[in-house]
Each structure stands twice: as C-alpha cells, then as structure tokens.
Design a protein around this motif. Sequence first.
Motif, PDB file in Angstrom:
ATOM      1  N   GLY A   1       0.831  -1.205   0.000  1.00 11.68           N
ATOM      2  CA  GLY A   1       0.000   0.000   0.000  1.00 11.68           C
ATOM      3  C   GLY A   1       0.854   1.238   0.000  1.00 11.68           C
ATOM      4  N   THR A   2       2.117   1.097  -0.365  1.00 12.02           N
ATOM      5  CA  THR A   2       3.088   2.183  -0.489  1.00 12.02           C
ATOM      6  C   THR A   2       3.748   2.068  -1.857  1.00 12.02           C
ATOM      7  OG1 THR A   2       4.910   0.844   0.369  1.00 12.02           O
ATOM      8  CG2 THR A   2       3.575   2.038   1.984  1.00 12.02           C
ATOM      9  N   GLY A   3       4.706   2.940  -2.131  1.00 11.06           N
ATOM     10  CA  GLY A   3       5.541   2.726  -3.299  1.00 11.06           C
ATOM     11  C   GLY A   3       6.416   1.505  -3.098  1.00 11.06           C
ATOM     12  N   VAL A   4       6.863   0.873  -4.185  1.00 11.70           N
ATOM     13  CA  VAL A   4       7.672  -0.338  -4.041  1.00 11.70           C
ATOM     14  C   VAL A   4       9.044  -0.044  -3.457  1.00 11.70           C
ATOM     15  CG1 VAL A   4       6.517  -1.626  -5.884  1.00 11.70           C
ATOM     16  CG2 VAL A   4       8.504  -0.203  -6.424  1.00 11.70           C
ATOM     17  N   ASP A   5       9.424   1.225  -3.409  1.00  9.89           N
ATOM     18  CA  ASP A   5      10.704   1.597  -2.823  1.00  9.89           C
ATOM     19  C   ASP A   5      10.595   1.886  -1.333  1.00  9.89           C
ATOM     20  OD1 ASP A   5       9.125   3.827  -3.396  1.00  9.89           O
ATOM     21  OD2 ASP A   5      10.852   5.161  -3.549  1.00  9.89           O
TER      22      ASP A   5
ATOM     23  N   PRO B   1       2.769   5.330  -6.775  1.00 12.81           N
ATOM     24  CA  PRO B   1       4.045   5.814  -7.313  1.00 12.81           C
ATOM     25  C   PRO B   1       5.189   5.681  -6.326  1.00 12.81           C
ATOM     26  CG  PRO B   1       2.633   7.656  -6.719  1.00 12.81           C
ATOM     27  CD  PRO B   1       1.796   6.427  -6.596  1.00 12.81           C
ATOM     28  N   MET B   2       6.381   5.832  -6.842  1.00  8.11           N
ATOM     29  CA  MET B   2       7.573   5.753  -6.013  1.00  8.11           C
ATOM     30  C   MET B   2       7.481   6.768  -4.881  1.00  8.11           C
ATOM     31  SD  MET B   2       9.387   3.427  -7.535  1.00  8.11           S
ATOM     32  CE  MET B   2      11.096   3.681  -7.146  1.00  8.11           C
ATOM     33  N   GLY B   3       7.875   6.319  -3.697  1.00 13.77           N
ATOM     34  CA  GLY B   3       7.867   7.212  -2.547  1.00 13.77           C
ATOM     35  C   GLY B   3       6.533   7.356  -1.850  1.00 13.77           C
TER      36      GLY B   3
ATOM     37  N   HIS C   1      -5.033   3.581   1.030  1.00 14.62           N
ATOM     38  CA  HIS C   1      -4.309   2.773   0.049  1.00 14.62           C
ATOM     39  C   HIS C   1      -4.572   1.279   0.225  1.00 14.62           C
ATOM     40  CE1 HIS C   1      -0.895   5.894  -0.943  1.00 14.62           C
ATOM     41  NE2 HIS C   1      -2.092   6.263  -1.376  1.00 14.62           N
ATOM     42  N   PHE C   2      -4.707   0.841   1.478  1.00 17.08           N
ATOM     43  CA  PHE C   2      -4.676  -0.587   1.761  1.00 17.08           C
ATOM     44  C   PHE C   2      -5.944  -1.339   1.333  1.00 17.08           C
ATOM     45  CE2 PHE C   2      -1.445   1.378   4.300  1.00 17.08           C
ATOM     46  CZ  PHE C   2      -0.369   0.524   4.128  1.00 17.08           C
TER      47      PHE C   2
END
Length: 352
Positions: A167-171, A196-198, A205-206
């Motif tokens: 539920g976040t960016g993959v980074d 998106p990133m970050g 989101h979840f």
Amino acid sequence: MTRKEIWYWMSGLSSWGNRTIHRLLEEMGSPEAIFAAKKLPISQMQQEEAEQKKKEMGKFMEESAGWERQGIRFLTVEEEEFPARLREIPDSPYFLFLKGTLPPPGPAVAVVGARKCTAYGRAQAEFFGRFLAEQGVSVISGMALGVDASAQKGARRAGGYTCAVLGTGVDVCYPACHRQLYEELSICGGILSEYPMGARPLPYHFPLRNRIISGLSDLVLVVEARKKSGSLITADWALEQGKDVLAIPGRLAELSSEGCNRLIRQGAGIVTEPEDVLQALGLETGTKDQKKGVELPPDEKEVWDCLSFEPKHLEQICQETGWEIRAILLILLRLELKGIIRQVGGNQYRRV
C-alpha cells in the motif's frame, strides 16, 4: 510524449484514482486524448494537479533510469507482461510498479489475516505458506505484520515464490521491521504496487491494494481475522472477482478468530488440513503422509505432546512431564534441531 510516459503521468495523480481514469478513458477514448485536453470533466483540484504534473514530465527518463538501477520497472496494462489475472478483475489497475519478478504461471493462493494475530495464527500462517510453496503454489500477501508476513516467510523458507502487494511505493519498506523479508522478495520473489515511487502508507491505500492481492490469486485463505479487518475486505474483493474464499476456524472466545468464524458461517470453505486448500485448487499432494505426524522416540513425543502453538514456559513443561530440567533441555534441543519446535524467548517454547 509516448503513451507509456502518459501512463506514468497518470500514475502520479493521487487525486484521480483508478475509477476516474476508467471514466475518462471511456469518455475520451485514449490516454493521449486525456493528456492533450485543455479542460477535463473533473474537479478543479484534479485539474490543477494534472497540469502541475505535466510540468514535471521531463523527469521521467531520468527517474526511470534510476529505477532500473534499483531493479524497479513500470508496467502498463497494454504490455504483454502485465499479469493476465489482473486484466480480468473489476476495477483492474492500469499500471504497476514492480521490484523483483512477477508471479510465475501456475496456481496462486492469497494468505491473509490479522496483524495482531495469536501465536497459533502466526504458526498456522507460516505452516500453510511453507506447505503451499512446497507444492509449487505461489503465495500472495501484503507483507503486513502478523499473518501476512508469517505466510510469506514460510514460503521463502521452503524456497517457493511469494509476492507482496504494498500500500506504499515499491521503494518503501512498510512496515520497516520487515526489511529482511523485503530484501529477500526483491531478489527471490516480487514486490508490487500501483502507487508511485515514494508513496507513503496512507490508510485508504490498503483496502484498494487488497483487490490486487485477491486478483493475483486463484483463491483467498484467511487464517485469523477480527470482525472488522482488511482481511475481510480482501475476502469481499475475492467474491466480487468470482474467487473462492477459505477460512481456518478459531476458538469462539478469541477476538482474532471472529472474522474467520463469521466467514465460515456465511459460506466460506472451512480448512481443517492443508489438503483442503489443494483440493479447492484442484491439485493433489505427494506429501499426504506428513499429516500422520512426525515419528518421534517416546521421550521426545511426550514433550512434543505437552507443547502447543501457544508458548509454554520451561518450568511448566517440567511440571507437566515430570522430567528434570536438564533432561527436558536436551529433549527440547533435539526437537529444535528437527525443526518442529521453536524457542520464543524467556525460556518459552512452542510448536512450529
């Protein structure tokens, strides 16, 4: 401006959402038409964000080169590699960020459950994750505290494939305490997100990411869940997508089992042994003899029978078995070496 760059522009519009993009595509026909429009049928706030993001598009090539160095890719629904399962679900994502690899062809099961799970729930999640991986089944989950991460750790210990949908960016490693699992999945599994990133772990989101967890899977297995939990949202998404939902029953007085027991009452499949999951997948197992139990010498079996999935203190084990502490410690060590029990701190032991 390429079409992929336009998809990337859309991925960064936090005020739009998947359904806004879907509506605009239906009304305007293509991503290019949406990007070129001076005025879109959206709110003023959404319009302002879209115009601001257009000014930042020059960074795309520079940013994407940086992603590649981190092993991160941006996939759109128009690319052949995009997961076929996700194309078929309602409210399918239009783009994904990927770190690691996508789920391989073959059966996949989402294993989800409570963040604040019991020791029993954690042990069951790890056991089912390991068992499924041993049968060549991919394990899909959310890398959350409790059940999710336990199932994915079990799959990794068996050398199987597991994918975390974030539920976040993959980074962004969330929760931060799962850094080791995150790094393992980056190399030997997969990390996916439509954000998106970050992107930070925002509450809304979840529930949305849960549709991707169920969408990537053939069925959803709920290990433990409270009355109101994200696991039940995942189960709802699965039903909407035409997927089966299975649940492990729990004790009536246990709050963390209320959701599972309610799912079963509402018609979810009940799981009492791992073969139940394989049967729901239409698979057979070559390891059915395992359920007969581990063959142990009499002294080890007596101690094993004394233990459960809930931690038990060394003194209590001595009292219940009547063995002296030095003998018990030796037996416990042998059981640990066989991988069927674990010390969980403070001279407490439980089954694995």
